[in-house]
Design an enzyme around this catalytic site. Structure first.
Site, PDB file in Angstrom:
ATOM      1  N   GLY A 166      -3.599   3.818  -1.350  1.00  8.97           N
ATOM      2  CA  GLY A 166      -2.877   3.916  -0.291  1.00  8.97           C
ATOM      3  C   GLY A 166      -1.280   3.686  -1.600  1.00  8.97           C
ATOM      4  O   GLY A 166      -1.400   2.615  -2.436  1.00  8.97           O
ATOM      5  N   GLY A 203       3.033   1.876   0.251  1.00  6.62           N
ATOM      6  CA  GLY A 203       3.112   1.390   0.918  1.00  6.62           C
ATOM      7  C   GLY A 203       4.696   1.516   0.614  1.00  6.62           C
ATOM      8  O   GLY A 203       5.653   1.709   0.179  1.00  6.62           O
ATOM      9  N   GLY A 204       5.479   1.374   2.137  1.00  5.15           N
ATOM     10  CA  GLY A 204       7.265   1.119   1.105  1.00  5.15           C
ATOM     11  C   GLY A 204       7.603   0.380   0.384  1.00  5.15           C
ATOM     12  O   GLY A 204       8.555   0.614  -0.378  1.00  5.15           O
ATOM     13  N   PHE A 205       7.044  -0.756   0.355  1.00  7.86           N
ATOM     14  CA  PHE A 205       6.816  -1.575  -0.650  1.00  7.86           C
ATOM     15  C   PHE A 205       6.016  -1.523  -2.299  1.00  7.86           C
ATOM     16  O   PHE A 205       6.174  -2.572  -3.111  1.00  7.86           O
ATOM     17  CB  PHE A 205       7.223  -3.137  -0.220  1.00  7.86           C
ATOM     18  N   GLY A 206       5.540  -0.619  -2.222  1.00 11.79           N
ATOM     19  CA  GLY A 206       4.019  -0.763  -3.401  1.00 11.79           C
ATOM     20  C   GLY A 206       3.543  -0.254  -3.079  1.00 11.79           C
ATOM     21  O   GLY A 206       2.945   0.799  -2.103  1.00 11.79           O
ATOM     22  N   VAL A 243      -1.173   0.464  -2.974  1.00 17.04           N
ATOM     23  CA  VAL A 243      -2.784  -0.639  -2.683  1.00 17.04           C
ATOM     24  C   VAL A 243      -3.733  -0.352  -2.721  1.00 17.04           C
ATOM     25  O   VAL A 243      -4.338   1.301  -2.878  1.00 17.04           O
ATOM     26  CB  VAL A 243      -2.503  -0.363  -0.729  1.00 17.04           C
ATOM     27  N   LYS A 256      -2.359  -4.994  -1.520  1.00 20.93           N
ATOM     28  CA  LYS A 256      -0.980  -4.716  -1.412  1.00 20.93           C
ATOM     29  C   LYS A 256      -0.067  -5.143  -2.326  1.00 20.93           C
ATOM     30  O   LYS A 256      -0.105  -6.350  -2.414  1.00 20.93           O
ATOM     31  CB  LYS A 256      -0.311  -4.478   0.309  1.00 20.93           C
ATOM     32  N   ASP A 281       8.449  -1.024  12.629  1.00 18.57           N
ATOM     33  CA  ASP A 281       8.281   0.097  12.066  1.00 18.57           C
ATOM     34  C   ASP A 281       6.760   0.168  12.342  1.00 18.57           C
ATOM     35  O   ASP A 281       6.140   0.855  11.380  1.00 18.57           O
ATOM     36  CB  ASP A 281       8.125  -0.232  10.145  1.00 18.57           C
TER      37      ASP A 281
END
Ligand SMILES: *[C@@H]1O[C@H](CO)[C@@H](O)[C@H](O)[C@H]1NC(C)=O
Ligand SMILES: *[C@@H]1O[C@H](CO)[C@@H](O)[C@H](O)[C@H]1NC(C)=O
Ligand SMILES: *[C@@H]1O[C@H](CO)[C@@H](O)[C@H](O)[C@H]1NC(C)=O
Ligand SMILES: *[C@@H]1O[C@H](CO)[C@@H](O)[C@H](O)[C@H]1NC(C)=O
Ligand SMILES: *[C@@H]1O[C@H](CO)[C@@H](O)[C@H](O)[C@H]1NC(C)=O
Ligand SMILES: *[C@@H]1O[C@H](CO)[C@@H](O)[C@H](O)[C@H]1NC(C)=O
Ligand SMILES: *[C@@H]1O[C@H](CO)[C@@H](O)[C@H](O)[C@H]1NC(C)=O
Ligand SMILES: *[C@@H]1O[C@H](CO)[C@@H](O)[C@H](O)[C@H]1NC(C)=O
Ligand SMILES: *[C@@H]1O[C@H](CO)[C@@H](O)[C@H](O)[C@H]1NC(C)=O
Length: 896
Positions: free
Chosen positions: A592, A594-597, A599, A613, A709
């Protein structure tokens, strides 16, 4: 089709002159008279409370607890009704309001806010003032006009009724002088309507004003109320020519019927039938052209048998008007049809006719017509209302205009106040200059947090000048001159007065400008200083210890590993960079982004799969989020929240290691590319899981966690399709109780899920998460994404659903991929819950706790959970909707 019968129900105001019929009371019917029921009955103008011995019904006097002004009066004995039945006794006395423009009763039902009530007011003028002139006046419910009250004759009896879901604990019923005579009221009642599903025609906030409630086919003088009707409704019997009245003598057992509207036996056991198959039942009613109406048609077929079908077409204003699909009545099954006239013709015709394949003619037992009261104003924000009422009461401010809502509606603002805007206003200035205030300055003033001007000059206030006045964030003018305040001026106020605040303190002889306060001021100082010193010392020691902790040891500086932590969370541990490399097999499988990096899938030494993550270091903001996330997540353990297994803050890498959920995320599962369509029960379960997880974050965590969020990509599913909330990257802890946080750095939330109030105010709170949850719930129902369409041309899911609701297309809302395989009641309820979460104003959204209980009820509709009968009863829903009824019948015909 032949119109055999036309009957004009003139429903502007139905006023009955006449004689209340005697009550043939049934002992077997359960009466809602005990104090537990929450029924409020106020006999206006009597000296003290009593129980009416004709029906054992308790009435309270309208004393200071409910009304502050007005005069008690008795109607002329010429007009006292001698008949002991019904409410004639209650109509003998009244309260009139010669003074003031608006006078308000404060009704505080036991059930409090977010419950549905029927509120009724009765009027009989009876020449109480010997003027022989019937007054005309207005009636308000809270800040909105309910209706004009205009009695036709001196001895007319008028009743008005609303159905109302109150969004506040106190309901204000107000009488308003329109310069056409002195307002008065004879009797005031409030009945809780337990069941959320009745009189709930729409998901939007409606206030329903009862225009007429007619029982058909009964004997002319039967009058139904209280003991006959569990909701205390009165039904007016009308004899209608050319319709066949029908009555059954078969016994009807209310306990075994699925009788949602709790229709009394007297309504069920009689009806009218059209004279033959080819004639129709027709009713006309007259109303104002621009008003919106709801018509409730109640059917209970006690005539048909298994060989004969009764199928009917129902329409308002002909086949081109509002129509219903053909209705087939089942034998002895109460059925209610609700129809909506958005904008009528002035005179509207309801027509019920048998279809060509029907064996029996059209029939109808009863009907009700409600006008939607337009909600023109929104009440002042509750915190301000509570504070100003409290201030009024503790300082004994008995200004007659200080009743009801402080700011609204237009023209009724309390003198001395200024408010912001018209909808949901705030109090921005308060002038109580020269008002004989005495006592100390109460902390309630600090609850008026939008105050810009506070003028308390020229009063008799005593005591210290309190520090909390400096904390009013917007205060620009504070005038406390000419009082009797004593003591030191707090530093914070002095400081503010150098910058933003205009402070006047003249004429307070006991106030000291400087620290060297004279004589008596010193007494408390010694003790206080000692205790302050002790506190400061302790604080210093604590911070030194913390500092030592933070600066030593190899782990991330933020996480001192005390024993406490280890006990709380034995599983969560720090991993080194090399451990992370090995558990992810050198970041081989990305699962995956995500918004920050990214996974990655990992495998920790004890054989458990994990999701790793990572956080790329270049994102500066990310580091802060990382710290925040670890801090928050470590103690958070709940079956509906993704658990943190460990973290890595070693060298160049920051990573969070979570339990791995093999079911993917909700967005993937709901996507129309996914052939594996979620079943209805699974969706309900997910809805409940998510709400439950959120409730844990909001109420189970200390400090509370605002997710910020919440959206389907952040909702993960396990192998049994049970959901867990993940991704607290944007969360922050909210340590204080106010639950609000002014955002400083402003990115939060995702497009489509952001609280509209946040967009205006920049304030995020728990209710912002509730809003996002509402969007997620709608996605679960509809299978649609939050933004429907293409990125350049989309519509938000809320108006999309609203449009369908407006045209009554509830089925059209539910995901077509379910192919109709869902439970309707639970779908309706889930939509209702979602819509309540999506109220534009945060204050109108329910607390997550309520949502959890709604969703639990939803779930129990499809997966019966064992529960006792009493719990089942409590199933009835609250919700933030508002409905009012106001009715215009009927106190029984009187031959005078
Ligand atoms: C109204 O009548 C009652 C007795 O029926 C009496 O006790 C009461 O004082 C009267 N009130 C007024 C305002 O005249
Ligand atoms: C139905 O009743 C109406 C009114 O009584 C009458 O005019 C009409 O002829 C009747 N129709 C039939 C088919 O009996
Ligand atoms: C309907 O009401 C309007 C005013 O409210 C009145 O002018 C009109 O005559 C009424 N029509 C009927 C048929 O009663
Ligand atoms: C309703 O019925 C009356 C009387 O038959 C008729 O005059 C009127 O036009 C009808 N109105 C509508 C909207 O059908
Ligand atoms: C009843 O309504 C249906 C459409 O819903 C229509 O096809 C049918 O002709 C109507 N029947 C009668 C008797 O008006
Ligand atoms: C307000 O009035 C009540 C009763 O009239 C009295 O007991 C109370 O002391 C008064 N309070 C103040 C602050 O004057
Ligand atoms: C408060 O009201 C008084 C008169 O009632 C007025 O003189 C004074 O200027 C007002 N104060 C403010 C701040 O407007
Ligand atoms: C404060 O109030 C006093 C008395 O009402 C008045 O004389 C004075 O001008 C006020 N000061 C300011 C700054 O408004
Ligand atoms: C202020 O308080 C003192 C004692 O409490 C009293 O003697 C004095 O009259 C008060 N002054 C005013 C202006 O109320």
């Amino acid at each position: 089709m032949q119109k055999v019968l036309q009957w004009i129900v003139i429903i502007i105001i139905i006023i009955i002159n006449g004689n209340a019929a005697t009550n043939d009371k049934r002992a077997d019917r359960k009466l809602v008279t005990d104090s537990d029921s929450g029924v409020i009955s106020i006999d206006c103008g009597v000296d003290e409370s009593y129980t009416d011995n004709t029906n054992n019904f308790p009435y309270q006097a309208d004393d200071i607890a409910v009304i502050r002004f007005g005069q008690t009066r008795n109607i002329s004995s010429d007009y006292e009704h001698s008949n002991p039945g019904q409410i004639n006794k209650q109509l003998k006395s009244l309260r009139s309001f010669p003074d003031g423009k608006r006078n308000c009763y404060n009704l505080k039902p036991k059930q409090g806010k977010n419950h549905k009530y029927s509120i009724r007011a009765y009027f009989e003028y009876g020449n109480y003032d010997n003027k022989n002139k019937v007054p005309i006046f207005d009636q308000h419910l809270g800040v909105n006009l309910w209706r004009h009250i205009q009695l036709i004759k001196v001895n007319s009896i008028l009743r008005s009724e609303v159905i109302h879901i109150s969004s506040t604990d106190t309901i204000e019923y107000c009488l308003v002088n329109t310069n056409q005579g002195v307002p008065f009221v004879s009797l005031l009642e409030l009945w809780p309507l337990g069941d959320f599903n009745v009189y709930q025609p729409s998901l939007t906030l409606l206030t329903l004003d009862l225009k007429g409630r007619i029982n058909l086919g009964g004997s002319k003088f039967d009058f139904i109320r209280y003991t006959d009707d569990i909701f205390g409704r009165s039904w007016l019997n009308r004899k209608i020519y050319d319709m066949n009245p029908k009555k059954t003598s078969l016994s009807i057992n209310l306990d075994t019927l699925d009788n949602t509207y709790k229709l009394p036996i007297e309504v069920l056991n009689c009806a009218v039938e059209a004279v033959n198959l080819s004639s129709s039942l027709e009713f006309m009613f007259n109303h104002s052209k621009d008003e919106e109406y709801y018509v409730y048609l109640h059917f209970f077929d006690f005539l048909s048998n298994s060989n004969q079908k009764r199928i009917m077409n129902i329409s308002i204003n002909g086949p081109d008007g509002v129509t219903e699909p053909p209705l087939t009545l089942e034998y002895r099954k109460p059925t209610t049809i609700v129809m909506n006239i958005e904008k009528g013709n002035g005179i509207d015709n309801i027509s019920i006719e048998a279809t060509s394949d029907s064996d029996l003619p059209a029939m109808l037992n009863a009907f009700e017509i409600f006008r939607v009261i337009p909600e023109t104003f929104l009440a002042t924000q509750q915190a301000d209302v509570d504070a100003i009422w409290y201030i009024r009461d503790i300082y004994n401010i008995s200004r007659i205009d200080w009743q009801g809502d402080p700011c609204g509606p237009t023209g009724f603002r309390w003198e001395g106040l200024t408010c912001s805007g018209e909808n949901n206003p705030r109090i921005i200035s308060l002038n109580l200059s020269s008002s004989k205030l005495s006592g100390r300055i109460d902390a309630a003033f600090s609850k008026l947090t939008n105050l810009e001007i506070l003028d308390l000059s020229n009063n008799e206030l005593t005591g210290d000048l309190p520090e909390f006045l400096a904390q009013l964030p917007r205060l620009k003018i504070l005038n406390l001159s000419r009082n009797n305040l004593t003591g030191l001026i707090p530093e914070s106020l002095k400081e503010k007065s150098h910058t933003s605040l205009k402070l006047s303190l003249d004429g307070n002889l006991g106030l000291c400008q400087t620290g060297s306060c004279k004589s008596n001021k010193k007494k408390w100082n010694v003790k206080l200083i000692v205790s302050i010193a002790a506190t400061v010392a302790v604080l210093i020691i604590v911070s030194v210890v913390v500092l030592i902790f933070r600066t030593r040891g190899p782990g991330p500086a933020m996480f001192p590993k005390s024993n406490m932590d280890e006990q709380l969370n034995t599983k969560c541990r720090a991993f080194s960079y090399s451990e992370v490399v090995s558990m992810t097999d050198d970041f081989r499988q990305m699962i995956g982004k995500g918004g920050f990096g990214k996974v990655y899938l990992g495998l920790i030494p004890d054989g458990e799969n994990v999701a790793v993550k990572t956080l790329s270091l270049s994102e500066l903001q990310g580091h802060k989020e990382f710290i925040s996330e670890v801090n928050l997540l470590m103690p958070a353990h709940h079956r509906n929240v993704v658990s943190l297994v460990g973290y890595c803050a070693d060298g160049g890498i920051r990573a969070l290691i979570f339990e791995y959920l093999p079911g993917g995320n909700l967005q993937q599962r709901l996507s129309d590319k996914n052939p594996n369509v979620l079943e209805w029960n699974e969706r309900l379960q997910i809805a409940f899981d998510v709400a439950n997880g959120l409730e844990y974050l909001h109420n189970g965590c200390k400090p509370a966690i605002i997710h910020r969020d919440l959206k389907p990509p952040n909702i993960l599913l396990d192998e049994n399709t049970r959901a867990k909330i993940s991704d607290f990257g944007l969360s922050r802890a909210f340590a204080n109780d106010s639950d609000t946080h002014i955002l400083t750095n402003c990115f939060a939330g995702s497009h489509g899920y952001i609280d509209p109030e946040f967009q205006n105010t920049g304030i995020l709170n728990k209710k912002s998460d509730v809003y996002s949850l509402g969007v997620v719930l709608l996605e679960l129902v509809t299978g649609q994404p939050a933004l429907i369409g293409t990125p350049n041309n989309y519509i938000h899911i809320l108006p999309w659903v609203n449009r369908k609701l407006e045209i009554g297309d509830v089925q059209g809302i539910v995901d077509p991929r379910l192919q109709g395989e869902y439970n309707r009641d639970s779908a309706w309820k889930l939509i209702e819950t979602a819509m309540s979460c999506l109220s534009q104003f945060a204050t109108q959204r329910p607390d997550i706790k309520e949502i959890v209980s709604e969703l639990k009820d939803c779930l129990s509709l499809v997966m019966p959970i064992e529960r006792s009968a009493s719990q089942r009863r409590s199933l009835s829903v609250k919700g933030s909707m508002q409905i009012e009824i106001n009715e215009s019948d009927i106190c029984g015909p009187n031959p005078r």
